[in-house]
Design a protein around this motif. Sequence first.
Motif, mmCIF file in Angstrom:
data_model
loop_
_atom_site.group_PDB
_atom_site.id
_atom_site.type_symbol
_atom_site.label_atom_id
_atom_site.label_comp_id
_atom_site.label_asym_id
_atom_site.label_seq_id
_atom_site.Cartn_x
_atom_site.Cartn_y
_atom_site.Cartn_z
ATOM 1 N N GLY A 53 -30.831 -12.824 -24.493
ATOM 2 C CA GLY A 53 -29.597 -13.582 -24.589
ATOM 3 C C GLY A 53 -29.170 -14.275 -23.212
ATOM 4 O O GLY A 53 -29.925 -14.064 -22.111
ATOM 5 N N TYR B 121 -34.392 -10.886 -29.099
ATOM 6 C CA TYR B 121 -34.238 -12.079 -28.252
ATOM 7 C C TYR B 121 -33.695 -11.906 -26.855
ATOM 8 O O TYR B 121 -32.942 -10.782 -26.820
ATOM 9 N N ASP C 17 -26.431 -13.944 -21.447
ATOM 10 C CA ASP C 17 -25.779 -12.845 -21.023
ATOM 11 C C ASP C 17 -26.617 -11.791 -20.057
ATOM 12 O O ASP C 17 -26.203 -11.105 -19.589
ATOM 13 N N ARG D 76 -28.717 -3.507 -28.042
ATOM 14 C CA ARG D 76 -28.828 -4.283 -26.822
ATOM 15 C C ARG D 76 -29.238 -3.392 -25.636
ATOM 16 O O ARG D 76 -28.984 -2.271 -25.680
ATOM 17 N N HIS E 117 -31.415 -8.387 -26.804
ATOM 18 C CA HIS E 117 -30.551 -8.179 -27.992
ATOM 19 C C HIS E 117 -31.620 -7.948 -29.122
ATOM 20 O O HIS E 117 -32.455 -8.556 -29.192
#
Length: 465
Positions: free
Chosen positions: A15, A13, A17, A40, A21
């Motif tokens: 994220g 997915y 940020d 990541r 990830h």
Amino acid sequence: MSPRKPNMESSIYFGADGWWHGRVTMGVKSDGSPDRRHRRARTEPEIKRKVKELERLRDQGGAPAAGRKPTVAAWVETYLTDIASLKLKPRSLDDYWSKTRNDIIPGVGRHRIDKLQPEHLERMYRGLLDAGHAPSHVVKVHRILSRALKIAHRRRIVGENVATLVDPPSIDETEANPFTKEEAKAFLEAASKRPTFMRWIVGVGMGFRQGETLGLRWTYVDLEAELFRPEWQLQRLTWRHGCDNPHACGARLHRFEACPADCATHKNYKRGCPKPCTKTCTKHASACPDRREGGLVFTRPKTKKSRNAVPIPPVFVPFLHDHKAQQEAMRAAAGELWQEHEVVFSRPDGRPLDPRADYEEFKDLLKEAGIDDRRLYDGSRHTAGTILNELGVDMPTIMEILRHTQISQTRRYVKGRSHLSKDAMRRMGEFFVPPSAPPIPGPTETKTETTDTRAARSQRRRRIR
């Protein structure tokens, strides 16, 4: 509502940020909780690659264990303390610790064990060679590190043993330089003037190792059956701290600054000034009040074969009886100062001979006998194997006398002599080209039959015609 994903399926997915990830289910941890690994990356293709790689390791059973990986320094210390100490002999373990402290930890100790790369090892090996270390020293460092990483790989702490990807330096095998028969006799003649004469008879004449000779005990000497049983050897081991805080224990001996160029404190040190201590130095165990496992100790030989009985040459037996009588006289003279160790070769107070003093005596005897400098091994085991070969003893018998486990090892201890090779090739040549038969004796020409010259005889024949 989205359908539930199957067990062991990974999730990817994006994220909040700004990173992609990935989470991969590896199984369960030792405490029974789920083992979910996180990766990541900046891009989706990159995170998919990392997730697939982790899934591949999981499916092949080669995924590293969960948790933060230790540094190389921490893992090698754990390996030596908890794993290698259960198998290695004390002297070998001391050597492993020495090379770990002096070479491995300063070279690659700060790297995390899972981040270690072949280039790091190659750079360390190059630095050791440039510092003047022999290739054999670097190979030993490589073997210690490779063994530690092999255990880490077996326990899935790392995914691969990077030491297997590095070729250590090549070793030029040291050529043996044994005594000739004449040199051996000259050496023993010089040794006959010393109280330790029998020690050198056993070392040179029977090929015993230094530790085996100095560790011989009368309990394992059968003069009736004419047998030596080398059940023990004498070795000097490094002292270990027995206290709880080794660093504080050696505080008064720590020296963090290098010695000046004109250092007078260590001017008599053969190896020069010692290296400065590290900030967390735990050395100086010899000054610890609770020190243990060091000094001169009796240890078992390395292999079971090394403990096989060795026949004593019959001509040596009277000398051994005389040596035992002299030792009894020393015991009586020492009185209460005698320290009983039952060793065959002892100091005047009963203690075993110091290996360092024994080595220095060997060097002194070389000078007295007028023999070129060489290793102690050359003057004992290599000499015994070579002379036995020159006397016509077959290789399997020499292997039994020297107590080797493989005959290839024995061949390295036996050096061929040029005069033997020359004689062998002479016999080979005579086999292929037999010498010609001597000529049949017949009439010989003499110069006393006539005083005439050849020209005079020809002129006389013409006159007759």
